[in-house]
Scaffold this active site. Structure first.
Site, PDB file in Angstrom:
ATOM      1  N   HIS A  98      10.561  14.255   1.398  1.00 45.64           N
ATOM      2  CA  HIS A  98      11.686  13.699   2.555  1.00 45.64           C
ATOM      3  C   HIS A  98      10.497  13.265   3.641  1.00 45.64           C
ATOM      4  CE1 HIS A  98      15.249  14.592   5.189  1.00 45.64           C
ATOM      5  NE2 HIS A  98      14.171  14.710   6.141  1.00 45.64           N
ATOM      6  N   GLU A  99       9.705  14.042   3.854  1.00 49.65           N
ATOM      7  CA  GLU A  99       8.758  13.688   4.979  1.00 49.65           C
ATOM      8  C   GLU A  99       7.899  12.555   4.672  1.00 49.65           C
ATOM      9  OE1 GLU A  99       9.408  15.179   7.957  1.00 49.65           O
ATOM     10  OE2 GLU A  99      10.602  16.656   7.132  1.00 49.65           O
ATOM     11  N   HIS A 110       9.949   9.576   5.613  1.00 48.44           N
ATOM     12  CA  HIS A 110       9.939   9.213   6.981  1.00 48.44           C
ATOM     13  C   HIS A 110       8.537   8.210   7.203  1.00 48.44           C
ATOM     14  CE1 HIS A 110      13.210  11.053   8.902  1.00 48.44           C
ATOM     15  NE2 HIS A 110      12.901  12.271   8.490  1.00 48.44           N
TER      16      HIS A 110
END
Length: 677
Positions: free
Chosen positions: A467-468, A471
């Protein structure tokens, strides 16, 4: 002091952390603020007729030295803080707020931007330039440029006050997190806990020169404890401690700060002519209006609640049958959910963790990014770090050109706030013929290696890393002209698309085969486990959806109406949670005082965006699944139309360019098992 106010003499202009002393920050901020003011004055004093280049573009490139300094300081304030940095942050925050207001309320500067905006139809602007012009003009209006002097002055005071209160809010949460320890000396109280969790707790106790084992409210310690500890009384104790963070009768109580922040935001919105803070915020979001957000949340609630009710009844019956439990409490949820998952799927994190060694998972994320977007990640040791645990990487493309610098910081520390996030030390932008490449970081709180084991991730931590990293890819692959439209500088209800879509690869055989290998034998993860991961993906999804919806409804409760009559934080919360609550309420616990996302982060009136972005990511990933999860054509479209474009155009325009149509909510409901295909 000079270290900040000049070009860094470092590899790739990276931050020279080892040369920075705490006492450097305040004078550096003073100089950078003064320089930013001079840059603004030069725009105002320019005698030439206002045009896009000398007004709008000049404004976009102003204050960049201050932005760089701020990114370094406030990133360290989140990941490696101490009492001195906390004190500096309290001093600097109102100064930065005052500068922002000096700019936003500068009538002469606004007149120049307004003059360009008035003839925008006659200008031959690119789509990105048009967006910058619109954003610049709206930025002034939304920050009070049209107010009279008395209201402008009140706006300044509100913003300065908010800056300080929000910082204090975050510091109080960190102080409360650091203050709590569950100290166990009886080995029987460890029953049910994974070996790695026990070893980490033992290591922490030894480091503090204590006997036994110490568990904390840091996620790698807290989550395994409430998930696996057989001792219900201790699960209750640590759960109650987590729930009363910043809601105790002590100096760190955030209840007053919650009321103050909500009221000040409301007053600010009213000053600017908006009905509420949510009306103000959502004007610059895909959702646009609180009514649309409420309709979106209520629609999902109606579709998810029947499934959630069935799941809670199943879980209650399971706990009753297993342990004779008559009433499930909050400290029972994770424990019995894990037991039920094991019973249904014969799958638990302890079975999976040996296949998810942190270093392998990180390399897996790199490999997925290489297969999709042609990126290469090379660890380097000539880039300065702010902590010895941080890893640094050069990111290059197929032509060996530098794409980005990537920092990874994975383990909990005393001066590091909880959770996981992506941030940036330098944005991507183009100026004077140069394409300045970004310096991007992800910060997590994963289980540390022990004397006998490497860092082995739970499957939830695997998806968190991806997820990170999503980003980070949004930041790394940025290809825009202006820094304030680059990378993750997009609408908040769009920013989670690149992160959430990356989680999907964690459930795919083809992707797991790249990195899920046993840390001792190097054996690939058995396909039967992969099938179980896939089958369990929607386990308890109804309840998980209601949990997210409850946070979004609480957020809208605080921000979509007048909050000034609210006196009891706890009572207000209970009313907001009424439609989503299954577990009995715990009177001494409250969420708002530690709800950093909306009171200290950027998610006020925007927590719904997690579910909103899930609709986007489910629909987008369905496109990958149609063509193949590593299909080069779909990946290139995603890179070209989503990841590289930042906030250069309206997100729905970008999305439709990628997908060929608007997103369908059904894709999310089908993936979550809440709707049959």
């Amino acid at each position: 002091m000079r270290i900040f106010n000049k070009q860094f003499d470092t590899v790739h202009d990276t931050a020279p952390f080892s040369q920075i002393h705490t006492e450097d920050y305040l004078p550096a901020f003073e100089q950078a603020i003064a320089k930013a003011k001079i840059e603004i004055q030069e725009i105002v004093d320019n005698p030439a007729t206002p045009d896009f280049a000398n007004s709008v573009e000049a404004l976009a490139y102003s204050g960049m030295e201050l932005d760089r300094l701020s990114s370094i300081f406030f990133n360290l304030h989140s990941a490696e803080t101490n009492d001195q940095l906390d004190k500096i942050a309290q001093e600097v925050a109102p100064k930065l707020s005052e500068l922002a207001n000096d700019i936003n309320l500068n009538l002469a500067l606004f007149d120049k931007v307004k003059a360009v905006y008035a003839r925008k139809e006659t200008l031959d602007l690119t789509a990105e330039q048009q967006t910058l012009l619109d954003k610049s003009y709206k930025g002034f209006v939304r920050n009070g440029a049209l107010l009279d002097e008395e209201k402008k002055e009140r706006l300044r005071k509100i913003d300065a006050e908010l800056a300080v209160i929000k910082l204090k809010f975050g510091e109080n949460i960190l102080a409360e997190t650091n203050a709590y320890q569950l100290h166990i000396t009886d080995e029987q109280d460890l029953a049910g806990l994974p070996e790695g969790t026990i070893e980490a707790a033992r290591g922490l106790a030894e480091s503090l020169e204590k006997e036994g084992w110490i568990f904390t409210l840091d996620y790698p310690s807290y989550i395994p404890f409430v998930t696996y500890a057989d001792n219900r009384a201790l699960r209750k104790e640590i759960s109650l401690a987590a729930g009363r963070k910043a809601f105790q009768n002590n100096e760190y109580n955030n209840s007053g700060h919650v009321l103050a922040i909500a009221s000040l935001r409301f007053e600010r919105a009213q000053l600017l002519g908006y009905s509420s803070h949510a009306h103000f915020v959502l004007e610059e979001r895909m959702a646009q209006q609180p009514e649309k957000v409420h309709a979106f949340l209520e629609d999902l609630l109606a579709k998810a609640k029947p499934a959630a009710t069935e799941e809670f009844e199943e879980l209650s019956a399971f706990a009753r049958k297993l342990d004779g439990l008559e009433q499930l409490e909050k400290w029972d949820g994770a424990y019995y959910s894990e037991k039920l998952k094991q019973a249904k799927f014969h799958l638990d994190d302890e079975l999976l963790k040996p296949y998810f060694k942190l270093e392998k998972v990180l390399q897996g994320a790199f490999t997925v990014a290489h297969k999709l977007f042609g990126l290469h990640f090379t660890e380097v040791h000539n880039i300065d770090k702010y902590h010895e645990e941080v890893q640094t990487f050069e990111v290059t493309d197929a032509q060996a050109q530098l794409v980005a610098i990537f920092y990874a910081d994975f383990f909990p520390r005393k001066g590091k706030r909880n959770g996981a996030w992506m941030t940036s030390f330098k944005p991507q932008f183009k100026k004077d013929g140069l394409d300045e490449r970004p310096h991007v970081s992800i910060v997590c709180n994963f289980t540390k290696p022990t004397a006998t084991k490497p860092s082995l991730l739970t499957f939830n931590e695997v998806t968190t890393l991806f997820h990170e990293f999503g980003h980070a890819l949004h930041g790394m692959l940025a290809d825009t002209t202006y820094p304030n439209l680059s990378g993750t500088s997009v609408f908040w209800d769009f920013v989670e698309l690149p992160s959430q879509i990356m989680e999907n690869w964690c459930y795919e055989k083809e992707a797991l085969a790249l990195f899920a290998r046993h840390y001792e034998t190097n054996a690939a993860i058995p396909m039967e486990l992969v099938e179980k991961i896939k089958a369990s993906a929607s386990f308890m999804e109804g309840m998980a959806t209601l949990r997210q919806l409850s946070f979004a409804l609480l957020d809208m409760g605080w921000h979509a109406a007048d909050p000034t009559g609210i006196q009891d934080v706890k009572a207000f919360e209970q009313a907001c949670f009424a439609s989503t609550q299954f577990y009995p309420d715990v009177q001494e616990n409250a969420m708002s005082p530690s709800f950093a996302h909306i009171f200290n982060g950027g998610y006020s009136s925007g927590y719904y965006s997690y579910k909103w972005a899930e609709v986007l990511d489910a629909d987008a990933f369905a496109y990958f699944q149609e063509k193949g999860i590593f299909d080069p054509e779909v990946a290139d479209k995603f890179k070209k139309h989503i990841l590289s474009q930042g906030g250069s155009e309206h997100p729905m325009i970008l999305y439709k360019r990628f997908r060929g149509k608007e997103p369908a909510v059904d894709a999310l409901l089908i993936r979550a098992g809440l709707l049959k295909p």
